[in-house]
Design an enzyme around this catalytic site. Structure first.
Site, PDB file in Angstrom:
ATOM      1  N   CYS A   1     -47.585 -24.472 -12.240  1.00  0.00           N
ATOM      2  CA  CYS A   1     -48.530 -23.455 -12.714  1.00  0.00           C
ATOM      3  C   CYS A   1     -49.795 -24.107 -13.260  1.00  0.00           C
ATOM      4  O   CYS A   1     -49.921 -25.336 -13.306  1.00  0.00           O
ATOM      5  CB  CYS A   1     -47.878 -22.562 -13.771  1.00  0.00           C
ATOM      6  SG  CYS A   1     -47.853 -23.292 -15.415  1.00  0.00           S
TER       7      CYS A   1
ATOM      8  N   THR B   1     -50.869 -24.307 -16.321  1.00  0.00           N
ATOM      9  CA  THR B   1     -50.632 -25.133 -17.501  1.00  0.00           C
ATOM     10  C   THR B   1     -50.149 -26.519 -17.098  1.00  0.00           C
ATOM     11  O   THR B   1     -50.549 -27.527 -17.692  1.00  0.00           O
ATOM     12  CB  THR B   1     -49.606 -24.464 -18.426  1.00  0.00           C
ATOM     13  OG1 THR B   1     -50.087 -23.172 -18.808  1.00  0.00           O
ATOM     14  CG2 THR B   1     -49.381 -25.300 -19.682  1.00  0.00           C
TER      15      THR B   1
ATOM     16  N   HIS C   1     -53.111 -28.455 -16.243  1.00  0.00           N
ATOM     17  CA  HIS C   1     -53.832 -28.925 -17.430  1.00  0.00           C
ATOM     18  C   HIS C   1     -53.184 -30.198 -17.975  1.00  0.00           C
ATOM     19  O   HIS C   1     -53.876 -31.150 -18.368  1.00  0.00           O
ATOM     20  CB  HIS C   1     -53.835 -27.846 -18.510  1.00  0.00           C
ATOM     21  CG  HIS C   1     -54.803 -26.728 -18.268  1.00  0.00           C
ATOM     22  ND1 HIS C   1     -56.157 -26.935 -18.091  1.00  0.00           N
ATOM     23  CD2 HIS C   1     -54.614 -25.384 -18.185  1.00  0.00           C
ATOM     24  CE1 HIS C   1     -56.763 -25.772 -17.898  1.00  0.00           C
ATOM     25  NE2 HIS C   1     -55.851 -24.824 -17.952  1.00  0.00           N
TER      26      HIS C   1
ATOM     27  N   HIS D   1     -41.578 -25.152 -16.023  1.00  0.00           N
ATOM     28  CA  HIS D   1     -40.930 -24.055 -16.755  1.00  0.00           C
ATOM     29  C   HIS D   1     -40.754 -22.801 -15.893  1.00  0.00           C
ATOM     30  O   HIS D   1     -40.127 -21.855 -16.329  1.00  0.00           O
ATOM     31  CB  HIS D   1     -41.731 -23.709 -18.014  1.00  0.00           C
ATOM     32  CG  HIS D   1     -43.165 -23.360 -17.735  1.00  0.00           C
ATOM     33  ND1 HIS D   1     -44.160 -24.302 -17.707  1.00  0.00           N
ATOM     34  CD2 HIS D   1     -43.758 -22.178 -17.469  1.00  0.00           C
ATOM     35  CE1 HIS D   1     -45.304 -23.722 -17.438  1.00  0.00           C
ATOM     36  NE2 HIS D   1     -45.095 -22.433 -17.276  1.00  0.00           N
ATOM     37  N   GLU D   2     -41.284 -22.802 -14.667  1.00  0.00           N
ATOM     38  CA  GLU D   2     -41.045 -21.699 -13.733  1.00  0.00           C
ATOM     39  C   GLU D   2     -39.894 -22.115 -12.828  1.00  0.00           C
ATOM     40  O   GLU D   2     -40.096 -22.899 -11.893  1.00  0.00           O
ATOM     41  CB  GLU D   2     -42.282 -21.437 -12.868  1.00  0.00           C
ATOM     42  CG  GLU D   2     -43.541 -21.106 -13.617  1.00  0.00           C
ATOM     43  CD  GLU D   2     -44.733 -20.853 -12.687  1.00  0.00           C
ATOM     44  OE1 GLU D   2     -45.817 -20.560 -13.199  1.00  0.00           O
ATOM     45  OE2 GLU D   2     -44.572 -20.951 -11.453  1.00  0.00           O
TER      46      GLU D   2
ATOM     47  N   CYS E   1     -41.244 -18.157 -39.467  1.00  0.00           N
ATOM     48  CA  CYS E   1     -42.690 -18.084 -39.697  1.00  0.00           C
ATOM     49  C   CYS E   1     -43.125 -16.617 -39.772  1.00  0.00           C
ATOM     50  O   CYS E   1     -42.373 -15.710 -39.398  1.00  0.00           O
ATOM     51  CB  CYS E   1     -43.440 -18.813 -38.581  1.00  0.00           C
ATOM     52  SG  CYS E   1     -43.460 -17.932 -37.009  1.00  0.00           S
TER      53      CYS E   1
ATOM     54  N   CYS F   1     -42.666 -14.655 -36.455  1.00  0.00           N
ATOM     55  CA  CYS F   1     -41.266 -14.322 -36.169  1.00  0.00           C
ATOM     56  C   CYS F   1     -40.763 -13.208 -37.073  1.00  0.00           C
ATOM     57  O   CYS F   1     -40.079 -12.274 -36.619  1.00  0.00           O
ATOM     58  CB  CYS F   1     -40.388 -15.561 -36.334  1.00  0.00           C
ATOM     59  SG  CYS F   1     -40.584 -16.807 -35.041  1.00  0.00           S
TER      60      CYS F   1
ATOM     61  N   CYS G   1     -44.386 -17.432 -31.887  1.00  0.00           N
ATOM     62  CA  CYS G   1     -44.005 -18.166 -33.092  1.00  0.00           C
ATOM     63  C   CYS G   1     -45.086 -19.195 -33.433  1.00  0.00           C
ATOM     64  O   CYS G   1     -45.642 -19.851 -32.550  1.00  0.00           O
ATOM     65  CB  CYS G   1     -42.662 -18.859 -32.849  1.00  0.00           C
ATOM     66  SG  CYS G   1     -42.164 -20.038 -34.117  1.00  0.00           S
TER      67      CYS G   1
END
Length: 347
Positions: free
Chosen positions: A38, A40, A43, A61-62, A94, A97, A105
């Site tokens: 992706c 990101t 990047h 992460h995909e 936090c 959350c 978060c």
């Protein structure tokens, strides 16, 4: 030992043997099948996130894959189950959350950026990040569930309703997915994209497009809406010109949903916001319901995942795949196939 794609320096990846972590209590060992690349990830590849990413970093992460083994205390999962992962871990303490916004978060661990990702042949993750996939869904198509979940969240943040006119500025993978999800919600959608290849892919999914290099998009929207302007615009291009277009096409009380990550501050026409009482909303990531809705949309063909997959490459060709994506226009989604030689990995 198994293989993993690791970011080691700007524009440098290696495919190296790693020792997979055994699943501890509450964890699951997965065999990733396909992992998408992706924006990101690009990047990171360019070195733009070196202050955040600890090298060597396993990316991705995909993903889609199958359960290999479960750790102590894990219930409801067994070896062979088809899954994807919602790659978020939050602290639960936090202010975000505590107000019910765990997906943003303030100390978020985005798995695949802040901790090791899926571009490897064995991957250990918390069991509560798993999302079940239907057995009928091919795992290559299932790798598009995560970006589809992004689109579902974006359309929800913008409050898109049936009958509304929606302009998506930027026809890359996420832009096309937003357009498809908005259409599924009953909206009338137009995609603004300069790349002829990406416009063609959008049109093959029966999405209407405009080429900003060949026509005045603002005038086209006025004609389309009979002078009312669009109800919603999504800025997915990441370009200054895209921001200008997304603002200009909106009608009175229109909503601008900012999706793209802009690496630097942009000028924006605030007078337009005042004059037309516009609303700006940000959209980042997703929650579990977004993921579950995305699974359904990919599984039932609302998202034509097969059309969006440009090519599939083995782990050892990841460097070339990242370089191909840098060119942009003629490539939509590249998947990395993690199912090859496991270097003796045991199930």
């Amino acid at each position: 030992m198994t293989l993993a794609v690791r970011y080691t320096a700007a524009r440098t990846l290696d495919t190296a043997p790693v020792e997979p972590a055994e699943p501890g209590p509450g964890e699951v060992l997965l065999a990733p099948a396909y992992v998408g690349i992706c924006g990101t990830d690009l990047h990171i590849f360019h070195g733009d996130m070196d202050a955040r990413v600890a090298v060597p970093a396993v990316l991705g992460h995909e993903m889609s894959g199958r359960v290999v083994r479960v750790g102590a205390g894990v219930e409801g999962w067994r070896a062979g189950d088809a899954v994807t992962v919602m790659p978020l871990r939050w602290d639960g303490t936090c202010p975000a959350c505590l107000n019910g916004h765990q997906h943003v978060c303030q100390h978020l661990d985005f798995i695949g950026i802040d901790s090791p990702g899926a571009m490897q042949q064995r991957w250990t993750v918390p069991a509560d990040t798993l999302i079940r996939l239907p057995d009928s869904l091919p795992l290559d198509r299932a790798a598009l569930v995560e970006p589809t979940a992004v689109a579902v969240h974006d359309v929800g943040r913008a409050g898109v309703r049936a009958g509304e006119r929606v302009v998506v500025v930027g026809g890359g993978p996420v832009g096309i997915l937003i357009a498809l999800v908005a259409r599924a919600a009953g909206a009338d959608v137009r995609v603004v994209e300069p790349s002829a290849h990406r416009r063609k892919l959008a049109e093959e999914s029966a999405l209407a497009t405009w080429d900003p290099a060949a026509e005045n998009v603002t005038e086209a929207v006025q004609e389309w809406t009979r002078g009312a302007g669009a109800d919603v615009a999504f800025e997915v291009s990441g370009a200054a010109a895209g921001v200008d277009t997304a603002v200009e096409v909106l009608g009175v009380r229109g909503r601008l949903c900012l999706v793209a990550i802009h690496p630097r501050p942009r000028e924006i026409n605030l007078h337009r916001f005042f004059w037309r009482e516009l609303t700006l909303v940000g959209a980042r990531l997703y929650d579990r319901s977004d993921f579950e809705n995305a699974v359904a949309l990919v599984a039932d063909g609302t998202i034509p995942a097969d059309r969006l997959i440009s090519t599939v490459v083995p782990l050892t060709d990841a460097q070339a795949a990242f370089e191909a994506l840098e060119g942009g226009g003629d490539v939509m989604k590249i998947l990395v196939d993690c199912t090859g030689d496991t270097r003796g990995a045991s199930a």
